[in-house]
Motif scaffolding. Structure first.
Motif, PDB file in Angstrom:
ATOM      1  N   TRP B 138      57.291  39.837 -11.799  1.00  0.00           N
ATOM      2  CA  TRP B 138      55.908  40.164 -12.139  1.00  0.00           C
ATOM      3  C   TRP B 138      55.061  40.425 -10.898  1.00  0.00           C
ATOM      4  N   ASP B 139      55.313  39.668  -9.844  1.00  0.00           N
ATOM      5  CA  ASP B 139      54.554  39.895  -8.605  1.00  0.00           C
ATOM      6  C   ASP B 139      54.856  41.265  -8.033  1.00  0.00           C
ATOM      7  N   SER B 140      56.124  41.627  -8.142  1.00  0.00           N
ATOM      8  CA  SER B 140      56.544  42.944  -7.641  1.00  0.00           C
ATOM      9  C   SER B 140      55.878  44.062  -8.450  1.00  0.00           C
ATOM     10  N   LEU B 141      55.788  43.868  -9.755  1.00  0.00           N
ATOM     11  CA  LEU B 141      55.123  44.857 -10.614  1.00  0.00           C
ATOM     12  C   LEU B 141      53.698  45.119 -10.135  1.00  0.00           C
ATOM     13  N   LYS B 142      52.979  44.050  -9.877  1.00  0.00           N
ATOM     14  CA  LYS B 142      51.580  44.167  -9.438  1.00  0.00           C
ATOM     15  C   LYS B 142      51.506  44.843  -8.068  1.00  0.00           C
ATOM     16  N   ARG B 143      52.377  44.424  -7.168  1.00  0.00           N
ATOM     17  CA  ARG B 143      52.371  44.980  -5.805  1.00  0.00           C
ATOM     18  C   ARG B 143      52.680  46.476  -5.835  1.00  0.00           C
ATOM     19  N   VAL B 144      53.716  46.850  -6.592  1.00  0.00           N
ATOM     20  CA  VAL B 144      54.115  48.264  -6.688  1.00  0.00           C
ATOM     21  C   VAL B 144      53.003  49.091  -7.330  1.00  0.00           C
ATOM     22  N   ALA B 145      52.357  48.531  -8.360  1.00  0.00           N
ATOM     23  CA  ALA B 145      51.286  49.264  -9.051  1.00  0.00           C
ATOM     24  C   ALA B 145      50.093  49.501  -8.114  1.00  0.00           C
ATOM     25  N   PHE B 146      49.758  48.498  -7.313  1.00  0.00           N
ATOM     26  CA  PHE B 146      48.656  48.651  -6.341  1.00  0.00           C
ATOM     27  C   PHE B 146      48.976  49.765  -5.351  1.00  0.00           C
ATOM     28  N   LYS B 147      50.199  49.705  -4.808  1.00  0.00           N
ATOM     29  CA  LYS B 147      50.594  50.694  -3.795  1.00  0.00           C
ATOM     30  C   LYS B 147      50.648  52.101  -4.407  1.00  0.00           C
ATOM     31  N   MET B 148      51.172  52.171  -5.624  1.00  0.00           N
ATOM     32  CA  MET B 148      51.285  53.462  -6.306  1.00  0.00           C
ATOM     33  C   MET B 148      49.892  54.079  -6.507  1.00  0.00           C
ATOM     34  N   MET B 149      48.918  53.235  -6.845  1.00  0.00           N
ATOM     35  CA  MET B 149      47.563  53.733  -7.064  1.00  0.00           C
ATOM     36  C   MET B 149      46.982  54.296  -5.769  1.00  0.00           C
ATOM     37  N   THR B 150      47.088  53.530  -4.695  1.00  0.00           N
ATOM     38  CA  THR B 150      46.553  53.980  -3.409  1.00  0.00           C
ATOM     39  C   THR B 150      47.253  55.260  -2.957  1.00  0.00           C
ATOM     40  N   ASP B 151      48.581  55.253  -3.015  1.00  0.00           N
ATOM     41  CA  ASP B 151      49.355  56.412  -2.557  1.00  0.00           C
ATOM     42  C   ASP B 151      49.066  57.655  -3.398  1.00  0.00           C
ATOM     43  N   SER B 152      48.968  57.476  -4.715  1.00  0.00           N
ATOM     44  CA  SER B 152      48.741  58.627  -5.602  1.00  0.00           C
ATOM     45  C   SER B 152      47.376  59.256  -5.352  1.00  0.00           C
ATOM     46  N   ASN B 153      46.353  58.398  -5.228  1.00  0.00           N
ATOM     47  CA  ASN B 153      45.009  58.928  -4.988  1.00  0.00           C
ATOM     48  C   ASN B 153      44.946  59.662  -3.650  1.00  0.00           C
ATOM     49  N   THR B 154      45.558  59.082  -2.625  1.00  0.00           N
ATOM     50  CA  THR B 154      45.571  59.729  -1.308  1.00  0.00           C
ATOM     51  C   THR B 154      46.291  61.074  -1.385  1.00  0.00           C
ATOM     52  N   LYS B 155      47.427  61.084  -2.054  1.00  0.00           N
ATOM     53  CA  LYS B 155      48.226  62.308  -2.169  1.00  0.00           C
ATOM     54  C   LYS B 155      47.452  63.405  -2.906  1.00  0.00           C
ATOM     55  N   LEU B 156      46.809  63.022  -4.023  1.00  0.00           N
ATOM     56  CA  LEU B 156      46.047  64.000  -4.803  1.00  0.00           C
ATOM     57  C   LEU B 156      44.933  64.631  -3.964  1.00  0.00           C
ATOM     58  N   MET B 157      44.236  63.800  -3.217  1.00  0.00           N
ATOM     59  CA  MET B 157      43.112  64.322  -2.414  1.00  0.00           C
ATOM     60  C   MET B 157      43.623  65.144  -1.243  1.00  0.00           C
ATOM     61  N   ARG B 158      44.688  64.664  -0.617  1.00  0.00           N
ATOM     62  CA  ARG B 158      45.243  65.383   0.533  1.00  0.00           C
ATOM     63  C   ARG B 158      45.726  66.774   0.112  1.00  0.00           C
ATOM     64  N   GLU B 159      46.423  66.845  -1.019  1.00  0.00           N
ATOM     65  CA  GLU B 159      46.942  68.133  -1.497  1.00  0.00           C
ATOM     66  C   GLU B 159      45.804  69.093  -1.835  1.00  0.00           C
ATOM     67  N   TYR B 160      44.758  68.522  -2.446  1.00  0.00           N
ATOM     68  CA  TYR B 160      43.626  69.378  -2.810  1.00  0.00           C
ATOM     69  C   TYR B 160      42.944  69.929  -1.564  1.00  0.00           C
ATOM     70  N   VAL B 161      42.737  69.065  -0.592  1.00  0.00           N
ATOM     71  CA  VAL B 161      42.063  69.494   0.646  1.00  0.00           C
ATOM     72  C   VAL B 161      42.896  70.538   1.376  1.00  0.00           C
ATOM     73  N   SER B 162      44.204  70.304   1.447  1.00  0.00           N
ATOM     74  CA  SER B 162      45.049  71.258   2.181  1.00  0.00           C
ATOM     75  C   SER B 162      45.109  72.618   1.457  1.00  0.00           C
ATOM     76  N   GLU B 163      44.968  72.598   0.129  1.00  0.00           N
ATOM     77  CA  GLU B 163      44.985  73.858  -0.635  1.00  0.00           C
ATOM     78  C   GLU B 163      43.696  74.648  -0.454  1.00  0.00           C
ATOM     79  N   THR B 164      42.589  73.912  -0.380  1.00  0.00           N
ATOM     80  CA  THR B 164      41.277  74.584  -0.392  1.00  0.00           C
ATOM     81  C   THR B 164      40.695  74.803   1.005  1.00  0.00           C
ATOM     82  N   SER B 165      41.346  74.256   2.031  1.00  0.00           N
ATOM     83  CA  SER B 165      40.834  74.460   3.393  1.00  0.00           C
ATOM     84  C   SER B 165      41.266  75.826   3.922  1.00  0.00           C
TER      85      SER B 165
END
Lengths: 167, 167
Positions: B138-165
């Motif tokens: 269960w601890d791993s589930l929470k840890r992975v979910a936190f990391k996935m959220m941070t990584d996904s949001n960063t990736k989405l924004m980075r991809e958008y910026v690189s496309e539109t710059s």
């Protein structure tokens, strides 16, 4: 009218991979334990086949990730409904045309729809992160899941016994 | 050949319920907080509409419950494959005819199929309970979910910026 949000949890392979490396106990129902540290040979957990490099925890986290995105859409939608009807209408129209099954794909598409949609998507991403990290009650999730498991197993057995017992 | 296992996470109502009772902050993106104790007026969490008597945690637990059933079927199937081919074949045939979307329904149907199937179902129920309460990290589930959220949001924004710059 409702939009169905179904999340593919996993695929069940019909052909299972090779036997686990854990030592086998030749009882009728052998417990094969998987090691949480692959470099050590402690087989202290049941072997779960078919996850390859991933883990059941990662799979469950991925589904929760999409669930948090769905929750964030609900939160933002409710907020917009009370103070920005136009943005709410745009969000509803976007939901009509895009599935919430894959949260990241949903946000990626929304960011590219228009500049107003981009702001909406950024808001959803902000809310899903805050919800996951601050609001979601992880301890409650575990507690409810434990209780659900005990209650469901008891109910299944009780119903079977009552059906098959002579009156 | 694979059997698709899709779990309905939730239904997204198009028409959202009445406004939350939390006090409103008239900023552009007001945070409406929900109270974990409905009898008090602390609005310290975001309001999540549409869950009625249930909670997002209970909804997520229900999906995990079905996931644990799916995992248990995989574990038992792998065990049977190595020491009881006949029972393994019976399980595979049953899986061909029954969906794993609803774990409890799957077990209830299996218990009523034959006495051999009943023993299989009892084993799956035993394994899913042990997996949920002992093996799942269960601890791993929470840890992975936190990391996935941070990584996904960063990736989405980075991809958008690189496309539109501009290049």
């Amino acid at each position: 009218m409702e939009a169905s949000v179904t999340l593919a949890l996993s695929q069940l392979p019909y052909v299972y991979p090779a036997k686990p490396s854990c030592s086998k106990a030749y009882t009728f129902w052998p417990y094969k334990r998987r090691s949480s540290q692959p470099t050590r040979l402690h087989c202290n957990k049941m072997y779960v086949p078919g996850f390859g490099e991933a883990s059941p925890e990662a799979k469950a986290a991925k589904n929760l990730h999409n669930f948090f995105n769905y929750i964030a859409v609900k939160i933002v939608s409710a907020q917009l409904q009370s103070y920005n009807r136009e943005a709410h209408k745009e969000l509803m129209e976007f939901l009509d045309r895009h599935s919430l099954n894959d949260g990241d794909k949903f946000c990626a598409n929304m960011m590219r729809e228009s500049s107003r949609h981009k702001n909406l998507a950024l808001r959803i991403m902000e809310v899903r992160s805050a919800y996951c990290k601050e609001d979601f009650e992880w301890d409650s999730l575990k507690r409810v899941a434990f209780k659900m498991m005990t209650d469901s197993n008891t109910k299944l057995m009780r119903e079977y016994v009552s059906e098959t017992s002579p009156q």
